[in-house]
Design a protein around this motif. Structure first.
Motif, PDB file in Angstrom:
ATOM      1  N   GLY A   1       0.811  -1.213   0.000  1.00 28.44           N
ATOM      2  CA  GLY A   1       0.000   0.000   0.000  1.00 28.44           C
ATOM      3  C   GLY A   1       0.846   1.264   0.000  1.00 28.44           C
ATOM      4  N   PHE A   2       1.988   1.224   0.687  1.00 26.51           N
ATOM      5  CA  PHE A   2       2.865   2.401   0.696  1.00 26.51           C
ATOM      6  C   PHE A   2       3.411   2.693  -0.702  1.00 26.51           C
ATOM      7  N   SER A   3       3.718   1.644  -1.436  1.00 27.85           N
ATOM      8  CA  SER A   3       4.187   1.842  -2.805  1.00 27.85           C
ATOM      9  C   SER A   3       3.125   2.568  -3.630  1.00 27.85           C
ATOM     10  N   SER A   4       1.884   2.149  -3.443  1.00 25.13           N
ATOM     11  CA  SER A   4       0.780   2.759  -4.190  1.00 25.13           C
ATOM     12  C   SER A   4       0.595   4.228  -3.790  1.00 25.13           C
ATOM     13  N   ILE A   5       0.685   4.504  -2.485  1.00 25.51           N
ATOM     14  CA  ILE A   5       0.513   5.888  -2.015  1.00 25.51           C
ATOM     15  C   ILE A   5       1.636   6.776  -2.537  1.00 25.51           C
TER      16      ILE A   5
END
Length: 550
Positions: free
Chosen positions: A173-177
């Protein structure tokens, strides 16, 4: 604005080696902050996991060839379909277009030298690799059998590598954010001089709307997944009724992210189609502002429809009616896009190259997926179709088929720009037809299976469903044949020398003003917008890149 010097065309401005050649060496790739190289590394990573997830899909379909055990037992089947769903959702479909094609193409399309935060961009790639490694490591812990939705209380009480898989999704999810933050800042701050919001290519509008969802929705999923781990490790009662928790609360949290996540998958696909159709129709796109605003409308409305996944979870009739209405309503901006794409093609000079063939496939598959969604939006029919193969088919038409076929359209469209090489066009056309036939042969029968009562995720089934399961399984083999053919001719293109012109398709957006492949800094000087992104008039404004005076 200072006076500048107008280049006659990008092909005349080649002064440096392309981004593939300089700098050289593996270390230069692993430490690069060039958005194009990062985009390519995302693309190869996504394609690798697409192969892994696809192999799991073939195993699932092979098992369902007969009503009883075919090639695996029930427990293995549960783990295989969970890994298929988790890998395809979190490692393939969500990052496929934004992280791969978006990273490569977005700065070029808006005339920027890179994204706003290049180091953050590289960090997002390493975070993606870390999350992927964690997800794969669950195999060493016995795998996961919860399904990719991690529904509680089963996911908080079962064994295996659930905690690690959940943490993998949290990390991803951090990669996406990070990607979303980068794209929003890039679009706001790094557009070429002369490029207002309504002079941007529609691909940028699609990426912008996607980034809004990534930033606002992903933290909700991250917190929810952490709560699962807390319940599993610390025994804190949040979702498990035996500990005083509420499993329905998990569904609210999960779908508050995961329904907008559907639009994280489909909005980038729509963005690719909005570039391909006008280029291969040689016609100004119809209803530019309607398409742009509909992207934002989908992103915002997507936060209001999560509960239509929970019509059978004990929801009041009044709440169900509201969410049903909102679900019908969100179909409007999607329909606007489809209408405008068809209107763009109307009386256009259509060239049936591979990107356009995939775009036409997208239109048909997305329309089928969208229309079948109306049956699931209606309270009366959803009760009968819930948790059947009808949902599986609808899900794959909208999320998997539409997204991945748009990914293929984008890859074929920008492949000459990425590598300076052209693939075999005849084989590409044949492969697009095989993929379209294979996809529909796989998933159309599943609508019928679901409407007749075949539940999803079942290992065994009644003999009366076997004929349609056989057709679906054969379709998966046809689909796989088309995809392997695609991989073969794309890889074979590397045997050809670089030699593609800057603009092989006759496009009007700024990426076609750079050499193929581009130099490290994209443009020789600061590009200044000379015409609209879809200006296909017979005598458009002069095409070129203006170098700013020093």
């Amino acid at each position: 604005m200072s006076e500048g010097v107008l280049h006659a065309g990008a092909g005349h401005a080649v002064q440096h080696a392309d981004y593939l050649e300089e700098p050289r060496g593996l270390w230069s790739w692993l430490t690069t902050v060039d958005h194009k190289r990062i985009g390519l590394m995302y693309m190869w990573s996504v394609l690798f996991f697409f192969l892994v997830g696809g192999i799991f899909a073939l195993l699932i379909r092979l098992e369902l060839l007969t009503p009883r055990q075919t090639v695996m037992d029930a427990e293995t089947y549960n783990r295989v379909f969970t890994l298929h769903g988790a890998i395809m959702t979190f490692l393939v479909i969500i990052p496929a277009i934004p992280a791969a094609l978006g990273n490569f193409a977005l700065p070029l399309l808006i005339g920027a030298r890179d994204v706003a935060f290049p180091r953050l961009n590289l960090a997002s790639l390493y975070i993606y690799w870390t999350g992927a490694a964690m997800a794969v490591a669950t195999l060493a812990l016995g795998g996961v059998d919860t399904g990719w939705t991690f529904y509680t209380p089963y996911s908080t009480t079962t064994g295996g590598g659930v905690s690690l898989m959940v943490l993998a999704a949290f990390v991803l999810g951090f990669s996406s954010i990070f990607t979303g933050v980068n794209f929003i800042a890039t679009i706001h701050k790094l557009r070429a001089p002369g490029m207002g919001w309504f002079e941007m290519p529609l691909f940028a509008w699609g990426m912008y709307a996607t980034a809004i969802i990534q930033i606002l929705a992903t933290p909700v999923l991250g917190i929810t997944l952490l709560l699962i781990v807390m319940e599993r490790v610390l025994g804190v009662g949040i979702f498990d009724p035996q500990l005083g928790g509420d499993p329905v609360l998990f569904q609210h949290f999960f779908w508050f992210y995961s329904h907008p996540a559907v639009y994280i998958m489909i909005l980038p696909a729509m963005a690719v189609i909005s570039e391909v159709i006008p280029t291969f129709s040689k016609k100004t796109i119809f209803g530019y502002k309607a398409i742009a605003f509909s992207s934002v409308a989908i992103a915002l409305l997507g936060f209001l429809v999560w509960a239509h996944h929970m019509f059978v979870a004990g929801m009041s009739l009044f709440a169900g009616a509201i969410f049903s209405f909102l679900t019908f309503f969100i179909a409007v901006p999607s329909a606007i896009k489809v209408f405008n794409w068809i209107a763009t093609m109307w009386r256009g000079s259509i060239a049936l190259e591979a990107p356009m063939l995939h775009a036409i496939s997208f239109l048909l598959i997305f329309t089928i997926g969208g229309l079948t969604g109306l049956f699931l939006a209606a309270l009366s029919t959803d009760v009968h179709l819930h948790d059947t193969y009808f949902v599986v088919a609808h899900f794959h038409y909208v999320m998997a088929g539409s997204n991945l076929i748009a990914l293929l359209a984008g890859m074929h469209y920008w492949w000459p720009k990425m590598f300076g090489r052209m693939y075999n066009r005849r084989l590409a056309a044949i492969a697009s037809a095989i993929i379209f036939v294979g996809f529909n042969l796989t998933f159309l029968p599943q609508f019928v299976l679901g409407s007749r009562g075949m539940p999803r995720r079942y290992f065994n089934y009644l003999p009366q469903f076997q004929d349609l399961h056989v057709v679906s399984t054969v379709g998966s083999w046809v689909l796989a044949a088309g995809l392997f053919l695609t991989a073969a001719y794309l890889l074979a293109s590397f045997r050809q020398p670089k030699g593609m012109p800057a603009n092989p398709w006759g496009g009007r957006t700024l990426e076609w003003e750079t050499p193929s492949p581009p130099t490290t800094h994209n443009f020789e000087g600061q590009p200044v917008l000379q015409h609209g992104p879809y200006d296909y008039r017979p005598e458009p404004a002069p095409v070129g890149v203006k170098e700013m005076a020093h």
